[in-house]
Design an enzyme around this catalytic site. Structure first.
Site, PDB file in Angstrom:
ATOM      1  N   GLY A 160       0.759  -1.398   0.193  1.00 37.59           N
ATOM      2  CA  GLY A 160      -0.171   0.217  -0.159  1.00 37.59           C
ATOM      3  C   GLY A 160       0.791   1.756   0.024  1.00 37.59           C
ATOM      4  CD  GLU A 161       2.522   2.294   4.170  1.00 37.82           C
ATOM      5  OE1 GLU A 161       3.746   2.807   3.766  1.00 37.82           O
ATOM      6  OE2 GLU A 161       2.549   1.533   4.934  1.00 37.82           O
TER       7      GLU A 161
END
EC number: 2.4.2.21
Length: 379
Positions: free
Chosen positions: A322-323
């Site tokens: 993610g991120e």
């Protein structure tokens, strides 16, 4: 009474310029490299040309990663491998340069912006520019209570719109959109299941830091219970986000819709961004034309949402962190498509046939005479 009317986005959002796309397709036919030989890069270049309303397409020179951050109360149920309230630590690591997105961003020269919407920490522990849009501390436990009040949902949505305007005004020409959250994939699963009419088990994945089977069952049960609360409010997208979304997901939805209004292309990172995009599609059906799916993370809810929107991931690398990390991996592919579409030479035009300088020149060169008579032979 709220002055926010999401139906306005239906009129405000236009599709990328179809005429320019046809011009880009015609130019592609004239390039020295045969059409189709570059695969999806051809489509990407034409999509960018339409989004920019420019042929040849301009290079992507000012991309930016925008990450909306928040903690979710549902994490208290043990649905994540990270501790409840742990998103603030992830944000600090991003800001200090220790997360994958930080490393990739440095390598690619792309700035990263983090927007705190509902982190479970004191605002003073983070930079002022990170926390200035914060709506609340953490979110409600969506299996038994609303994630946000109606006022908080409107504030979060408006914050996302404001961030989109700030990026457009700053000249950002493409956004990689991601999240930094704990419990966010659970909220995303609820939104996707509600909007696609599926059961909890169909959308329950293992999350960014993979959970074990017991945690998966807890997550599935939480999505099932939250789904019961989501179904009665499906007709009101802002209320849906308030009920089972959260401040970060609500802001991301506002950001996506306003980016489409401002004609800013967006690369969707993972399942949370995909879920917000699905809500955005329900608000304004033309909005997904401004978005690209960066990669396939393997999350079932992401696959369901992208399929519903007709978006095909650019990469399949199994990146679950993610991120925005998966989105950054896809960015060079988009930039390469723009460079190829703009810089490859066109084939030279075929030369026009030369006209005879004088009448009868063909006969003097030994060409057959007209009406079938043969050239004279020497005696």
């Amino acid at each position: 009474m709220s002055s926010l009317n999401l139906d306005d986005f239906t009129d405000l959002i236009e599709r990328p310029d179809g005429g320019v796309r046809r011009d880009a397709e015609a130019r592609r036919e004239r390039l020295a490299v045969p059409p189709g030989s570059l695969g999806r890069l051809d489509d990407l270049g034409e999509w960018l040309a339409a989004a920019q309303s420019a042929v040849p397409v301009r290079p992507v020179q000012r991309p930016r990663v925008v990450l909306f951050a928040g903690d979710h109360g549902v994490a208290e149920l043990g649905v994540s491998a990270r501790p409840a309230g742990g998103a603030a630590d992830l944000v600090r690591e991003v800001l200090e340069g220790g997360r994958p997105v930080s490393v990739l961003a440095r390598r690619l020269g792309v700035p990263v912006r983090v927007v705190d919407m509902a982190l479970d920490c004191e605002p003073g522990t983070l930079p002022a520019e990170v926390v200035r849009h914060r709506v609340r501390r953490s979110g409600g436990r969506i299996d038994v209570e609303d994630a946000l009040s109606a006022e908080e949902a409107e504030a979060a949505f408006r914050a996302g719109v404001a961030v989109a305007d700030e990026e457009a005004d700053a000249g950002t020409d493409l956004v990689v959109l991601g999240d930094v959250s704990v419990g966010g994939t659970t909220a995303a699963g609820v939104l996707v299941a509600a909007l696609c009419g599926t059961d909890a088990s169909v959308v329950t994945g293992r999350g960014g830091l993979a959970i074990d089977d017991l945690a998966w069952m807890r997550k599935c049960a939480a999505i099932r219970d939250a789904l019961r609360r989501a179904r009665p409010v499906l007709g009101d997208q802002l209320r849906l986000l308030a009920t089972v979304g959260g401040a970060d997901l609500t802001a991301m939805t506002g950001f996506l819709l306003q980016s489409a209004v401002r004609k800013t292309p967006v690369l969707l990172d993972g399942v949370v961004a995909a879920a917000c995009a699905l809500v955005g599609q329900r608000v304004a059906f033309r909005a997904p034309d401004w978005w690209l799916a960066a990669h396939d993370s393997g999350e079932p809810a992401q696959a369901k949402a992208l399929d519903r929107m007709g978006l095909e991931p650019l990469l399949t690398q199994g990146v679950t962190v993610g991120e925005g990390a998966g989105g950054l991996l896809a960015l060079p592919l988009v930039q390469a498509a723009a460079a190829l579409a703009a810089d490859l030479p066109e084939r030279p035009a075929p030369a026009a046939p030369e006209a005879d300088a004088e009448p009868g020149a063909d006969a003097r060169r030994g060409a057959p005479a007209e009406h079938g008579t043969a050239p004279a032979r020497d005696a």
